[in-house]
Write an enzyme that holds these catalytic residues in place. Sequence first.
Site, PDB file in Angstrom:
ATOM      1  N   HIS A  88     -13.642  26.055   9.396  1.00  0.00           N
ATOM      2  CA  HIS A  88     -13.384  25.827  10.827  1.00  0.00           C
ATOM      3  C   HIS A  88     -14.506  26.417  11.689  1.00  0.00           C
ATOM      4  O   HIS A  88     -15.048  25.749  12.574  1.00  0.00           O
ATOM      5  CB  HIS A  88     -12.032  26.471  11.168  1.00  0.00           C
ATOM      6  CG  HIS A  88     -11.655  26.415  12.616  1.00  0.00           C
ATOM      7  ND1 HIS A  88     -11.381  25.243  13.282  1.00  0.00           N
ATOM      8  CD2 HIS A  88     -11.506  27.404  13.538  1.00  0.00           C
ATOM      9  CE1 HIS A  88     -11.074  25.510  14.542  1.00  0.00           C
ATOM     10  NE2 HIS A  88     -11.152  26.815  14.731  1.00  0.00           N
TER      11      HIS A  88
HETATM   12  C1  HEM Z   1     -12.754  33.491  14.938  1.00  0.00           C
HETATM   13  C2  HEM Z   1     -13.423  32.422  14.872  1.00  0.00           C
HETATM   14  C3  HEM Z   1     -13.052  31.093  15.466  1.00  0.00           C
HETATM   15  C4  HEM Z   1     -13.905  30.308  16.162  1.00  0.00           C
HETATM   16  C5  HEM Z   1     -15.372  30.606  16.478  1.00  0.00           C
HETATM   17  C6  HEM Z   1     -13.178  29.128  16.567  1.00  0.00           C
HETATM   18  C7  HEM Z   1     -13.701  28.110  17.323  1.00  0.00           C
HETATM   19  C8  HEM Z   1     -13.009  27.000  17.763  1.00  0.00           C
HETATM   20  C9  HEM Z   1     -13.547  25.966  18.600  1.00  0.00           C
HETATM   21  C10 HEM Z   1     -14.951  25.941  19.146  1.00  0.00           C
HETATM   22  C11 HEM Z   1     -12.588  25.043  18.790  1.00  0.00           C
HETATM   23  C12 HEM Z   1     -12.678  23.754  19.629  1.00  0.00           C
HETATM   24  C13 HEM Z   1     -12.913  22.544  18.744  1.00  0.00           C
HETATM   25  C14 HEM Z   1     -12.869  21.266  19.536  1.00  0.00           C
HETATM   26  O1  HEM Z   1     -12.351  21.240  20.661  1.00  0.00           O
HETATM   27  O2  HEM Z   1     -13.308  20.227  19.014  1.00  0.00           O
HETATM   28  C15 HEM Z   1     -11.417  25.477  18.080  1.00  0.00           C
HETATM   29  C16 HEM Z   1     -10.226  24.790  18.019  1.00  0.00           C
HETATM   30  C17 HEM Z   1      -9.120  25.206  17.335  1.00  0.00           C
HETATM   31  N1  HEM Z   1      -9.006  26.373  16.596  1.00  0.00           N
HETATM   32 FE1  HEM Z   1     -10.456  27.784  16.325  1.00  0.00          FE
HETATM   33  N2  HEM Z   1     -11.900  29.202  16.073  1.00  0.00           N
HETATM   34  C18 HEM Z   1     -11.770  30.390  15.399  1.00  0.00           C
HETATM   35  C19 HEM Z   1     -10.634  30.828  14.751  1.00  0.00           C
HETATM   36  C20 HEM Z   1      -9.455  30.120  14.646  1.00  0.00           C
HETATM   37  C21 HEM Z   1      -8.299  30.543  13.881  1.00  0.00           C
HETATM   38  C22 HEM Z   1      -8.226  31.830  13.079  1.00  0.00           C
HETATM   39  C23 HEM Z   1      -7.355  29.587  14.018  1.00  0.00           C
HETATM   40  C24 HEM Z   1      -5.975  29.491  13.432  1.00  0.00           C
HETATM   41  C25 HEM Z   1      -5.460  30.303  12.580  1.00  0.00           C
HETATM   42  C26 HEM Z   1      -7.899  28.540  14.868  1.00  0.00           C
HETATM   43  C27 HEM Z   1      -7.238  27.402  15.251  1.00  0.00           C
HETATM   44  C28 HEM Z   1      -7.746  26.405  16.043  1.00  0.00           C
HETATM   45  C29 HEM Z   1      -7.027  25.197  16.432  1.00  0.00           C
HETATM   46  C30 HEM Z   1      -5.596  24.841  16.017  1.00  0.00           C
HETATM   47  C31 HEM Z   1      -7.890  24.470  17.242  1.00  0.00           C
HETATM   48  C32 HEM Z   1      -7.621  23.112  17.877  1.00  0.00           C
HETATM   49  C33 HEM Z   1      -8.236  22.063  16.973  1.00  0.00           C
HETATM   50  C34 HEM Z   1      -7.197  21.275  16.253  1.00  0.00           C
HETATM   51  O3  HEM Z   1      -6.023  21.313  16.642  1.00  0.00           O
HETATM   52  O4  HEM Z   1      -7.542  20.569  15.272  1.00  0.00           O
HETATM   53  N3  HEM Z   1      -9.167  28.909  15.235  1.00  0.00           N
HETATM   54  N4  HEM Z   1     -11.690  26.661  17.434  1.00  0.00           N
END
Ligand code: HEM
Length: 233
Positions: free
Chosen positions: A183
């Site tokens: 991710h």
């Molecule tokens: C710590 C580092 C992390 C970074 C740098 C990060 C970064 C991002 C970014 C940039 C997005 C936007 C993507 C888009 O809009 O296309 C996103 C979406 C998301 N992230 Fe993270 N994330 C991190 C950790 C996590 C963790 C630990 C989880 C869950 C356990 C998570 C769950 C999600 C979810 C559910 C979305 C919405 C995308 C979807 O529903 O498919 N993220 N993240």
Amino acid sequence: MTTSYDVEPGDAVHPGDPVVVDRYTTGARINHWITAASLVLLAISGLSLFHPKLFFLTALFGGGQNTRAIHPWIGVVLFLGFLGLFIRFWRANLWERTDNVWLARLRDVLGAREENLPEVGKYNAGQKVVFWSMSILIVVLITSGVVIWDQYFSEYTSLEQKRIAVLVHSLAAIVAICVWIVHVYAAIWVRGTIGAMTRGRVTGGWAWRHHRKWLRELVTGKGDRNAGAKPAA
Ligand code: HEM
């Protein structure tokens, strides 16, 4: 949608300014970063209890006993945080037929030949796989975690059940850390994506290149708004 990178209500918008598209509300971003922070803390505290060589990491949480007491509570925060994300985003992550085509053309994805791929909605198939894997893993982690949370639940489960739960918990944690690495790697690799979760906005070029169906639906106001065709959620 608006037409200046740092535009605020009332600001003048000039022709030629880059187009900016809202992607996440402040609430969604706070929800996301609380979830992200809790997974990182959970991984560090969990790994510190997992292997003697990593025990030194317990110093970050005030020693072994404190780490043991705090780790399950961070798990509860992760579970609730992810539940919030799940409620916000599950619809936009529903599988569509074109997602199979996207996955089958993974070579074009990795080669950044997006002209060979079907138009993508709010999330691509890779993001959806990450979303649903994480959803399952977090349920497995909290369930197996409760079984081995001796401080409160020791009398409700047998030793045999606890042994199985420890194994399931450790395996699920390792897979969850791998999914998390994918991710984060993808978020950094697709330039302009991090800004979506920090500033809440992306450029029109980013949306056109990577999530054209979502952008089209936003602009025309058509499409299923519940399936992610919303400016910010
Ligand atoms: C710590 C580092 C992390 C970074 C740098 C990060 C970064 C991002 C970014 C940039 C997005 C936007 C993507 C888009 O809009 O296309 C996103 C979406 C998301 N992230 Fe993270 N994330 C991190 C950790 C996590 C963790 C630990 C989880 C869950 C356990 C998570 C769950 C999600 C979810 C559910 C979305 C919405 C995308 C979807 O529903 O498919 N993220 N993240």
